[in-house]
Structures are given as structure tokens and as C-alpha cells.
Design a protein around this motif. Structure first.
Motif, PDB file in Angstrom:
ATOM      1  N   ASN A  37      -0.379 -23.658 -29.064  1.00 49.60           N
ATOM      2  CA  ASN A  37      -1.135 -22.914 -28.054  1.00 49.60           C
ATOM      3  C   ASN A  37      -1.599 -21.561 -28.590  1.00 49.60           C
ATOM      4  N   LYS A  82      -5.487 -20.161 -29.111  1.00 49.10           N
ATOM      5  CA  LYS A  82      -5.969 -18.873 -28.595  1.00 49.10           C
ATOM      6  C   LYS A  82      -6.573 -18.026 -29.711  1.00 49.10           C
ATOM      7  N   ASP A 109       4.806 -26.687 -29.256  1.00 45.98           N
ATOM      8  CA  ASP A 109       3.871 -26.382 -28.171  1.00 45.98           C
ATOM      9  C   ASP A 109       3.457 -24.917 -28.190  1.00 45.98           C
ATOM     10  N   THR A 110       4.424 -24.034 -28.472  1.00 44.74           N
ATOM     11  CA  THR A 110       4.128 -22.599 -28.494  1.00 44.74           C
ATOM     12  C   THR A 110       3.198 -22.237 -29.646  1.00 44.74           C
ATOM     13  N   SER A 138       2.263 -25.728 -18.875  1.00 41.39           N
ATOM     14  CA  SER A 138       1.784 -25.483 -20.233  1.00 41.39           C
ATOM     15  C   SER A 138       1.389 -24.028 -20.360  1.00 41.39           C
ATOM     16  N   SER A 172      -6.982 -28.009 -29.729  1.00 42.04           N
ATOM     17  CA  SER A 172      -6.438 -27.867 -31.078  1.00 42.04           C
ATOM     18  C   SER A 172      -7.196 -28.742 -32.062  1.00 42.04           C
TER      19      SER A 172
END
Length: 430
Positions: free
Chosen positions: A214, A218, A210-211, A429, A225
């Protein structure tokens, strides 16, 4: 004027300038600034910097001064003098709002102080909530691993029997053999160690995916995604978790191998490997582990995320999201799952099977490397060649059927529990 002893700072603030053509700019209230809105060095020299040294010690307190100005409606300027203690981090501020006639406005001063205080407090709360959110995120993944692994422990035991012991019996004969020799608890042999390994592994894996995903979104500036970013984040998450959790997996494999019962549990197996083979024996099979976990993580997380995204962009998915937004807090945790119970289980199972089938030969090679002793240790390539030489290409898929039977419910339950726990613990999130 400023060289006179005992000079009063308030006189400088309130008095008009003696030279109208000076390089200093006069604001309402008598405050002197340069035309570029900077403070004159002469003005700063008037602010005292005190240093106090405790008697009998060489330690002291050194203050630095900071002057800040801010405008306000109706004319005037806000004067703030800050004295910061370099040793103890202590900061003291005195502020005044000077009107056109030099009068102080205590209300504006209090408002400015409150703004600074609220900003600092919000930063502290944000840091604390971020750490708490990370903890809850990790626990969601860990709990998912505990539940799923305990549920499929018997199938995991059967898979290891085929890979490590090279069992030639069919599935039902092997089940009967274990039940007769060790009883029902034999199917959960090594499950506690397995949980100790998989709980942190899955926690790190889910959180890292998840990290990474994300951060990639960015960096790319996209709203969502791409498939490439999903696969890349999954591969990076698999490598991260492998590097941190491989030693426990090696110990568990050693325990279920022939003669592992005599090592005396986790601590005994750990001590035996360190004493006989050295610390780096805990990282046996690191290269094939990374080679297998990179594509495994890419497929596992990428496939699930692609299936989830496709559903949420479908008319049915959009309608479900709209309904969830309207109902809000009226929905329970199960009803708040974006995919719903059945789709979460189904998509998790599909992702798990795809991942296992694509990377299973690497798993076989890794297990064989972990079982080797220093005297007869082979490289990963040589080990793979030896396996094919002894049993042909099908030997690289030994135990695939029980492995798929194990992965299917394991991946389904793992994703379901993970999504459920994130809702239950209110994981935000990032």
C-alpha cells in the motif's frame, strides 16, 4: 492608552481607533489588526501570562498565550484567546464573536467550540481504530498459520526427517517407522513449537506485505500495484518476518534433531543454546534465511496477487464484484470473498508451490547451518558445497516431494483462512 494601569481589554476591542491612518487595521467591533492580518505585539502584551509556583517547591505552571481570529458571515470577527500550560498540557480557551456593535454571539461561540472538540475527538477515534485494525490484521494472519500448520504437521515432520536426519528410506517406509516408534502423536511432534514460530511469522508476513504494498502504491501514485511493487513488497515482508522470528525456528530445529528430546522442551533448548553457544546462536543461518525468504516472499505474495488481480479484471471477476456490491450485507463471510472459496484455495496452492520450488535449496542449506556446532561450523557457501559434494545437486532438493505435498495444502489453507478472517473481523484495507 495601553500603558495605563488597570487597562480594560474590552475597551480596546470595542473602541474605535484614535488614528485613522495608523498601521493597524480596524475591523467591525473595534479590533486592531495589521494590514497583513497579524496581531500587533502591543495587543499581545496586554494579555496576562501568569505563573504560579507552589510553596515549598520549585515546580510551577507556565502559561503561553495564543490569539486566533476567524471571520463569520455578516461581518465581525471571532476572537479566541488560548492559555496553554506547558507543564501539564492543559489548554483553556475563551472565545467571543463580536458583531458590528461589539455584542457577543454565544451561539457562534458554542458552534466554534464544538468544531474544535469534534476534530480532536475524531483524531483520537481514528488513532484508536487504526490500532484496533492493525491488531485484527495481525490476528488474521496468526490464525491462518495456526490452522494451516496443524493440518499439515505430519508432512512437515516428514520433511524435517529428510533434511535434518538425512533419511534414505522412501516415504511410506518412513511413515511406518514413525508410527511404530512414536505412535500417531509422533507426526505432530514439535507442532506446538511450530505454531509458536509460524503464527507470529505469518502474522507479521501478511501484515507487512499489505503495508509495504500500500505504501509503494501511494509513493508511485498508481491506482493499483504493479508486478514489481508486489514482488518488492513480498521480499521486504519476508525479510522483516525472518529477522523477528528466526530464533524460534532455530530452537524448533534443535528440538527435532538427534538428542533434542533430552533438552527438555522449548525453555530447555533455549537455555542450552544460550549457555553453550551464546545468544547469537539463535540466529544461525540468518544470511541464507534472508536470502531464501526474500525471493520466497516475493514469489509467494507476488504470484497470488497477480493471479487475483488478473481474475478481478476479467469479465467474470468484474461481474462478481458488481454482484457483491449490489448484495452488500446480505452475503455471508464466504460469499464476500472476492475470489470465492475454490479460487482462493487454488491460487494459494499455486503461489505456495512456486515459492517452495524456487527457494528450496536455500532452505536445505539453512537447516544444515542450524545443526552445526561451533567446533565444526562452516560458512553458508562451504555448507552448500559440502552438501553437493556428499550427495550431488539432488541433495539440495532432499525432501522436496513431501515439502511440496506439505506446502500445497498449507498455502491454500493459509490464504483461505487469512482472507476469511479479514472479512470476519472486518479488517479495513489501509
Amino acid at each position: 492608552m495601553h500603558h495605563r494601569a488597570g487597562f480594560n481589554l474590552s475597551r480596546l476591542i470595542q473602541s474605535p481607533p484614535s488614528d485613522p491612518d495608523s498601521s493597524l487595521l480596524f475591523l467591525g467591533g473595534g479590533l486592531f489588526l495589521h494590514p497583513d492580518q497579524t496581531v500587533s505585539p502591543t495587543f499581545l502584551s496586554l494579555l496576562p501570562s501568569k505563573s504560579k509556583t507552589r510553596s515549598g517547591s520549585g515546580s510551577g505552571r507556565c502559561f503561553s498565550k495564543t490569539v486566533r481570529f476567524g471571520g463569520r458571515r455578516g461581518g465581525g470577527a471571532f476572537l479566541c484567546v488560548s492559555l496553554s500550560d506547558g507543564n501539564e498540557g492543559y489548554v483553556r480557551e475563551s472565545g467571543e464573536v463580536l458583531g458590528q456593535n461589539g455584542n457577543k454571539n454565544s451561539t457562534a461561540e458554542e458552534q466554534a467550540a464544538e468544531v474544535v472538540f469534534e476534530k480532536e475527538r475524531s483524531e483520537i477515534v481514528e488513532k484508536g481504530s487504526g490500532a484496533m485494525n492493525t491488531t485484527k490484521h495481525l490476528w488474521s494472519g496468526a490464525f491462518a498459520a495456526m490452522v494451516s500448520r496443524t493440518f499439515v504437521a505430519p508432512l512437515e515432520r516428514l520433511k524435517l526427517e529428510y533434511i535434518v536426519r538425512g533419511e534414505q528410506k522412501n516415504l511410506f517406509e518412513l511413515i511406518k517407522t514413525i508410527a511404530d516408534s512414536q505412535g500417531l502423536q509422533g507426526f505432530w511432534k514439535g507442532n506446538f513449537v511450530n505454531i509458536l514460530r509460524t503464527a507470529p511469522f505469518k502474522a507479521i508476513n501478511f501484515y507487512a506485505y499489505d503495508t509495504y504494498r500500500n505504501h509503494l502504491v501511494k509513493l508511485s501514485g498508481n491506482e493499483e500495484s504493479t508486478n514489481f511493487e508486489r514482488f518488492l513488497a513480498g521480499a521486504a515482508a519476508g525479510i522483516t518476518a525472518t529477522l523477528l522470528c528466526l530464533p524460534m525456528d532455530t530452537i524448533r530445529t534443535k528440538m527435532v534433531a538427534p538428542g533434542g528430546e533430552a533438552l527438555g522442551g522449548v525453555i530447555g533448548a533455549f537455555r542450552h543454546m544460550i549457555q553453550t553457544e551464546g545468544f547469537f546462536s539463535l540466529y544461525k543461518g540468518l544470511l541464507p534465511s534472508i536470502v531464501s525468504m526474500a525471493p520466497s516472499g516475493a514469489v509467494f505474495y507476488g504470484v497470488y496477487d497477480i493471479l487475483k488481480s488478473a481474475y478481478l479484471h476479467s469479465p467474470e471477476g468484474r461481474e462478481r464484484l458488481r454482484h457483491m456490491k449490489q448484495e452488500g450485507d446480505k452475503l455471508n463471510a464466504l460469499e464476500q470473498m472476492e475470489l470465492g472459496t475454490v479460487r482462493t484455495l487454488l491460487y494459494g496452492a499455486i503461489a505456495g508451490c512456486c515459492s517452495e520450488a524456487a527457494t528450496y535449496p536455500f532452505e536445505v542449506v539453512r537447516r544444515h547451518l542450524q545443526m552445526q556446532v561451533p567446533a565444526t561450523r562452516l560458512s553458508a557457501v562451504a555448507t552448500c558445497a559440502k552438501i553437493v559434494e556428499q550427495g550431488g545437486v539432488p541433495a539440495l532438493y532432499a525432501g522436496l516431494i513431501p515439502s511440496l505435498l506439505q506446502v500445497l495444502p498449507s498455502a491454500a489453507i493459509s490464504y483461505f483462512v487469512y482472507e476469511f478472517m479479514k472479512i470476519l473481523l472486518k479488517v479495513e484495507s489501509s
